[in-house]
Design a protein around this motif. Sequence first.
Motif, PDB file in Angstrom:
ATOM      1  N   VAL A 247       0.849  -1.199   0.000  1.00  0.00           N
ATOM      2  CA  VAL A 247       0.000   0.000   0.000  1.00  0.00           C
ATOM      3  C   VAL A 247       0.873   1.233   0.000  1.00  0.00           C
ATOM      4  O   VAL A 247       1.825   1.326   0.762  1.00  0.00           O
ATOM      5  CB  VAL A 247      -0.892   0.035   1.271  1.00  0.00           C
ATOM      6  N   GLY A 248       0.536   2.168  -0.871  1.00  0.00           N
ATOM      7  CA  GLY A 248       1.271   3.421  -0.867  1.00  0.00           C
ATOM      8  C   GLY A 248       2.524   3.383  -1.706  1.00  0.00           C
ATOM      9  O   GLY A 248       3.221   4.391  -1.828  1.00  0.00           O
ATOM     10  N   LEU A 249       2.828   2.254  -2.326  1.00  0.00           N
ATOM     11  CA  LEU A 249       3.995   2.189  -3.208  1.00  0.00           C
ATOM     12  C   LEU A 249       3.740   3.120  -4.391  1.00  0.00           C
ATOM     13  O   LEU A 249       2.623   3.196  -4.875  1.00  0.00           O
ATOM     14  CB  LEU A 249       4.113   0.753  -3.730  1.00  0.00           C
ATOM     15  N   PRO A 250       4.754   3.853  -4.849  1.00  0.00           N
ATOM     16  CA  PRO A 250       4.483   4.793  -5.954  1.00  0.00           C
ATOM     17  C   PRO A 250       4.292   4.057  -7.278  1.00  0.00           C
ATOM     18  O   PRO A 250       5.061   3.180  -7.632  1.00  0.00           O
ATOM     19  CB  PRO A 250       5.738   5.669  -5.997  1.00  0.00           C
ATOM     20  N   LEU A 251       3.235   4.464  -7.976  1.00  0.00           N
ATOM     21  CA  LEU A 251       2.974   3.952  -9.321  1.00  0.00           C
ATOM     22  C   LEU A 251       2.937   5.128 -10.272  1.00  0.00           C
ATOM     23  O   LEU A 251       2.610   6.236  -9.860  1.00  0.00           O
ATOM     24  CB  LEU A 251       1.598   3.286  -9.418  1.00  0.00           C
ATOM     25  N   ILE A 252       3.242   4.873 -11.546  1.00  0.00           N
ATOM     26  CA  ILE A 252       2.861   5.875 -12.537  1.00  0.00           C
ATOM     27  C   ILE A 252       1.825   5.248 -13.452  1.00  0.00           C
ATOM     28  O   ILE A 252       1.900   4.062 -13.755  1.00  0.00           O
ATOM     29  CB  ILE A 252       4.027   6.401 -13.400  1.00  0.00           C
ATOM     30  N   GLU A 253       0.872   6.074 -13.830  1.00  0.00           N
ATOM     31  CA  GLU A 253      -0.138   5.622 -14.789  1.00  0.00           C
ATOM     32  C   GLU A 253       0.118   6.367 -16.089  1.00  0.00           C
ATOM     33  O   GLU A 253       0.197   7.593 -16.104  1.00  0.00           O
ATOM     34  CB  GLU A 253      -1.548   5.904 -14.283  1.00  0.00           C
ATOM     35  N   ILE A 254       0.271   5.594 -17.163  1.00  0.00           N
ATOM     36  CA  ILE A 254       0.541   6.168 -18.481  1.00  0.00           C
ATOM     37  C   ILE A 254      -0.709   5.982 -19.314  1.00  0.00           C
ATOM     38  O   ILE A 254      -1.146   4.853 -19.539  1.00  0.00           O
ATOM     39  CB  ILE A 254       1.727   5.435 -19.136  1.00  0.00           C
ATOM     40  N   ILE A 255      -1.292   7.083 -19.763  1.00  0.00           N
ATOM     41  CA  ILE A 255      -2.553   7.013 -20.528  1.00  0.00           C
ATOM     42  C   ILE A 255      -2.279   7.451 -21.960  1.00  0.00           C
ATOM     43  O   ILE A 255      -1.740   8.540 -22.190  1.00  0.00           O
ATOM     44  CB  ILE A 255      -3.610   7.932 -19.901  1.00  0.00           C
ATOM     45  N   THR A 256      -2.626   6.598 -22.917  1.00  0.00           N
ATOM     46  CA  THR A 256      -2.377   6.956 -24.308  1.00  0.00           C
ATOM     47  C   THR A 256      -3.636   7.539 -24.934  1.00  0.00           C
ATOM     48  O   THR A 256      -4.738   7.351 -24.439  1.00  0.00           O
ATOM     49  CB  THR A 256      -1.979   5.742 -25.152  1.00  0.00           C
ATOM     50  N   GLN A 257      -3.427   8.206 -26.076  1.00  0.00           N
ATOM     51  CA  GLN A 257      -4.564   8.636 -26.881  1.00  0.00           C
ATOM     52  C   GLN A 257      -5.076   7.417 -27.647  1.00  0.00           C
ATOM     53  O   GLN A 257      -4.300   6.502 -27.921  1.00  0.00           O
ATOM     54  CB  GLN A 257      -4.130   9.719 -27.873  1.00  0.00           C
ATOM     55  N   PRO A 258      -6.359   7.384 -27.981  1.00  0.00           N
ATOM     56  CA  PRO A 258      -6.858   6.223 -28.711  1.00  0.00           C
ATOM     57  C   PRO A 258      -6.413   6.257 -30.180  1.00  0.00           C
ATOM     58  O   PRO A 258      -7.149   6.661 -31.060  1.00  0.00           O
ATOM     59  CB  PRO A 258      -8.384   6.360 -28.587  1.00  0.00           C
ATOM     60  N   GLN A 259      -5.175   5.815 -30.391  1.00  0.00           N
ATOM     61  CA  GLN A 259      -4.620   5.899 -31.748  1.00  0.00           C
ATOM     62  C   GLN A 259      -4.135   4.562 -32.277  1.00  0.00           C
ATOM     63  O   GLN A 259      -3.588   4.499 -33.351  1.00  0.00           O
ATOM     64  CB  GLN A 259      -3.417   6.848 -31.754  1.00  0.00           C
ATOM     65  N   ILE A 260      -4.315   3.507 -31.483  1.00  0.00           N
ATOM     66  CA  ILE A 260      -3.806   2.214 -31.924  1.00  0.00           C
ATOM     67  C   ILE A 260      -4.922   1.501 -32.664  1.00  0.00           C
ATOM     68  O   ILE A 260      -6.061   1.468 -32.192  1.00  0.00           O
ATOM     69  CB  ILE A 260      -3.333   1.386 -30.715  1.00  0.00           C
ATOM     70  N   HIS A 261      -4.583   0.947 -33.814  1.00  0.00           N
ATOM     71  CA  HIS A 261      -5.629   0.334 -34.640  1.00  0.00           C
ATOM     72  C   HIS A 261      -5.430  -1.153 -34.908  1.00  0.00           C
ATOM     73  O   HIS A 261      -6.243  -1.750 -35.606  1.00  0.00           O
ATOM     74  CB  HIS A 261      -5.741   1.082 -35.976  1.00  0.00           C
ATOM     75  N   HIS A 262      -4.352  -1.737 -34.375  1.00  0.00           N
ATOM     76  CA  HIS A 262      -4.149  -3.162 -34.600  1.00  0.00           C
ATOM     77  C   HIS A 262      -3.687  -3.830 -33.317  1.00  0.00           C
ATOM     78  O   HIS A 262      -2.883  -3.264 -32.584  1.00  0.00           O
ATOM     79  CB  HIS A 262      -3.100  -3.389 -35.698  1.00  0.00           C
ATOM     80  N   PRO A 263      -4.164  -5.051 -33.030  1.00  0.00           N
ATOM     81  CA  PRO A 263      -3.820  -5.697 -31.753  1.00  0.00           C
ATOM     82  C   PRO A 263      -2.321  -5.922 -31.566  1.00  0.00           C
ATOM     83  O   PRO A 263      -1.805  -5.748 -30.463  1.00  0.00           O
ATOM     84  CB  PRO A 263      -4.566  -7.038 -31.834  1.00  0.00           C
ATOM     85  N   ALA A 264      -1.624  -6.306 -32.655  1.00  0.00           N
ATOM     86  CA  ALA A 264      -0.189  -6.561 -32.493  1.00  0.00           C
ATOM     87  C   ALA A 264       0.545  -5.279 -32.112  1.00  0.00           C
ATOM     88  O   ALA A 264       1.510  -5.303 -31.337  1.00  0.00           O
ATOM     89  CB  ALA A 264       0.398  -7.140 -33.783  1.00  0.00           C
ATOM     90  N   THR A 265       0.082  -4.152 -32.656  1.00  0.00           N
ATOM     91  CA  THR A 265       0.705  -2.876 -32.305  1.00  0.00           C
ATOM     92  C   THR A 265       0.485  -2.548 -30.836  1.00  0.00           C
ATOM     93  O   THR A 265       1.371  -2.003 -30.178  1.00  0.00           O
ATOM     94  CB  THR A 265       0.130  -1.750 -33.185  1.00  0.00           C
ATOM     95  N   ALA A 266      -0.691  -2.903 -30.318  1.00  0.00           N
ATOM     96  CA  ALA A 266      -0.957  -2.641 -28.903  1.00  0.00           C
ATOM     97  C   ALA A 266       0.009  -3.443 -28.028  1.00  0.00           C
ATOM     98  O   ALA A 266       0.594  -2.908 -27.084  1.00  0.00           O
ATOM     99  CB  ALA A 266      -2.402  -3.016 -28.568  1.00  0.00           C
ATOM    100  N   ALA A 267       0.195  -4.732 -28.369  1.00  0.00           N
ATOM    101  CA  ALA A 267       1.126  -5.546 -27.590  1.00  0.00           C
ATOM    102  C   ALA A 267       2.540  -5.005 -27.728  1.00  0.00           C
ATOM    103  O   ALA A 267       3.301  -4.950 -26.747  1.00  0.00           O
ATOM    104  CB  ALA A 267       1.060  -7.002 -28.066  1.00  0.00           C
TER     105      ALA A 267
END
Lengths: 620, 143
Positions: A247-267
Amino acid sequence: MSRVPTAELSRYLLTGQVSRRGCLYARNPRIAVCTLLRPTRQTRNVSSHAATSTKLPPSVIASAGNPLRKQLKDEAKALKASGKKKKKNANNQTVPGWELTVGIEIHAQLNTARKLFSAAATSFNDPPNSHVALFDVAMPGSQPLFQPETLIPAVRAALALNCAIQPVSRFDRKHYFHWDQPAGYQITQYYHPFARDGRVVLRARDGIAPEDGDRVEIDIKQVQMEQDTAKTTAQPGNVHWLDFNRVGLPLIEIITQPQIHHPATAAAFVRKVQMLLSSVDACVSGMEAGGLRADVNVSVRRAEDVGTGRLGTRTEIKNLSSFKAVEDAIIAERDRQIAVLETGGMVEGETRGWSLGSTETRRLRGKEGEVDYRYMPDPDLGPVVIGEDLVAHLASSMGMLPDAEIDELVETYGLSSKDSLSLMMLDDGARIQYFYNVLEELETRLGLSEGSDQRHALLAANWCLHELGKLTELPSDLDMTPDGECRVPSGDLAAILSHLHKREITARVAKDLLWGVFRGEISAGGVAQAIEAGSLWFQEISEQDYAKLADAVVQGEDKVLGEFLRFKQGKAKAYPHGKLMFLVGKMMRAGPEQRMDPASAERVLRARIEGVYLPALEGS
Amino acid sequence: PSEKEKEEEPTKITPQTLSHLLRLSALPEPSTPAESSAMLQTLHAQLHFVRDIQRVDTTGVEPLSSIRDETPEGIREATVALATLQHALAEEEVYGRCKRPRRMRSKGTGGGAVRKVEEGVEDWDVLGCAAETVGRYFVVRSG
C-alpha cells in the motif's frame, strides 16, 4: 502379439488408415469406419490426395523404403510451395469493413527506496506487514508526507516517453471502498498530472502489425503519479489475507490517446514501454513479475464512419498479465463487439476481464455498477513543484536509450535489428553488457582499430546469442551478473573467438573449448594452454592435398558434374550450390576433418570444377 | 423576481438519490420513513446554503485546494530542485556502455535478507488493531 507389416504400419502412421481386413466393414459396407489418427499438418497433403478412398496414395507406396524424416520434410516443402499452409496471425489484425481503436492505460511500479507518502521502505517479497507506516493503513490522525525522491524515476519515465514535465501538479483523491485501500480513497493526479503530451515511436522491429507499415507514433495523453493498493491472497471460504507492504507504493499511470488500430501494435506498445521504463531505471520489474499492468479500452466502428471522427462505445478490459494476453484479449473483444453490432445490437460501455486461455472476455462490471469516484483535490497535500534544474539534469544524464543503442549496433557493427533486440532483452539487459565486454577484449587481442571491418563483431554477437544459449537449458543457469560476467568469463570467450577469427582453430574445436570453459575444465585465462595441451591448433592441409581429395571425391560423380556443365552451358538458371556442398561434405568425410576448413575445400573444389573436371567432361 | 425564483428552483433530491449518496459513503440507510424525510430535509437545507455561497462572483480567482504558503519564498521552499535530491542522486551508479544511471540495489533486496526496519516509521504494532489475523496477515471476510 504378431509383428505388424511395415507397409501397414507406415500407412497407419502417415494417413491414419487401418487395414480393414477381417473387419465388419468388409462384410457390411454400411458401417462407417473413422480414421483413428487426425491428419497432422505434415500429412494433410497426403490425406487430401487420398480423399475418402481406401487406396494407398502413390507417395506413400513409393516412399515405403525411404526414411520417414525425409518423407515428412518433402511433404512440408510441397505443402508450402502449394500455398495451402496457413500463416499464423495472417488475417487476425484487421476485419474488413471495420476499424478497431484501442487506448491503453499502463500502471508501472516505480523503483524507489521509499513509498510515495510515507517513509516506509518499498519491498518485494519481504515478510507480510513488515514495512507499514501509520499513514499506509490510514490510522486516524496520520498525515501523508510526500517523499520527493520518488520524483527521480517518475520524471525519468516521463522524459523517456517524450513528455512535457509540468512545473506544478497536484494530488487528488479518488474515492471508492475496497479492503485493499485502507483510507477509502486512492491519492492520484486526476486534474493536474505531472507530465503531459508525450510520444512513443514504434518501428517495424518492435513487432508492430505489418498493416501499420514501417513506423507508427502513439501519443501519450498524460503520465500521473498514484498509490498502489495492498496485496490480497484469496483463501477458501471467502476469506482474504491482506499484506499492506504494497500500500502506498508509488505507481505511474501512463494514458495513451486512442490511436492504436491493430492488436499486435498494442502488444508491441506495451512491450516497448516496459523496455523504455526498464532502461531508465524507472520500473525494473516487468509484466510477468506484476510490476507492470495494462488495461485496454477497445471500441470498433464501421469503415464508413471513420471520417465522422466519432468513436464507437468503448469497453475496458482489466487483468491483463502478459503481452500475448493484451493481443489476444483485444482480438477477442473486437470480434465480440463486431458480432454484437452486426446482429443489430448495441455495445454496452462496461468493464470486462480476461483470463489466460479464454476465447472471450467476460463481464466484470456493467454501467450500473460503475463507481462514482467523486474526485477532489487532496487538502492534506501541497502542490508538487518540480524545479527546472532537476528536470534538465535528469534529461541530460539518462545515457543512451534503447533505440539509439540498437541503431548503433546495427550501423556500427552490422548486426541485424532482430539480433540486437534479442541481445538487449536477454538476462534483463545483462547479456548485452557481456557482449560489450567480450567485444572490447576481442578488439584488444586482435589489435583492431576503429573503422576496420566488423566481422569480429558479428562473430562475437552470434556466439553471445546462440552458442552461449546452447550451453544451458535455461538462460538463468548461465549466472549472468548485471555487469556482464557469467560462468563463461568474457576474457576466455574473447580468447576463443580471437583464435577462431584468426583461423588458428576450427569452429568445432572452438565449440569444444567453450564447453570446457563452461564446465570449469579450462581455468580462467587458460584457453591457449588448453589448445596447446590438446594439440588443437588448426594445421591446414596443403592446396595439393585439397586437390587430391577433390579428385578422389569426383570419381563416379559424373551425373553431378553434369549439373555444373548445364549451368556453364546456360541450360540451367542457378548455380547448383547444393550439389557443390554435397561434394564438399564428401571431401570433409574423406580427408582428415580436423585439418580441413570447409571454406577452403569449397574454394579449391569450385576452382577444379571450372578448370579441370568440366573441360575434361566436355572433351570426352 | 418570480422568474428568477423559478430558475433557482432546485432539483429535489429523491429518496433513491439519497440512498445512492449514502451507499457511496458507506453510511447506513435510514431505517424509518421519518428518518428518511429528516435526512432529506437537512440535505436540502445544506444544498440551499451551498447555492447561496455559489452566488459569489469568483471570476479570475483560483480555487483553493489546500492552505499553503503561496508567497514566492514559500513556493521556492516547496520546490523539489536538484539540491533537494542531491543525496538520493549520489546513491546511484552509472553502469554499462550506454552510461545509464541506476539506483544501487541495497544488499537486502534479492538476497533473501530482510531490510532493516525504519525507526520511527515501521516499528509499531501493525497487527495490533486487527480484528482477525492469521500469522502476519490481516484477515478480511467477504460474501
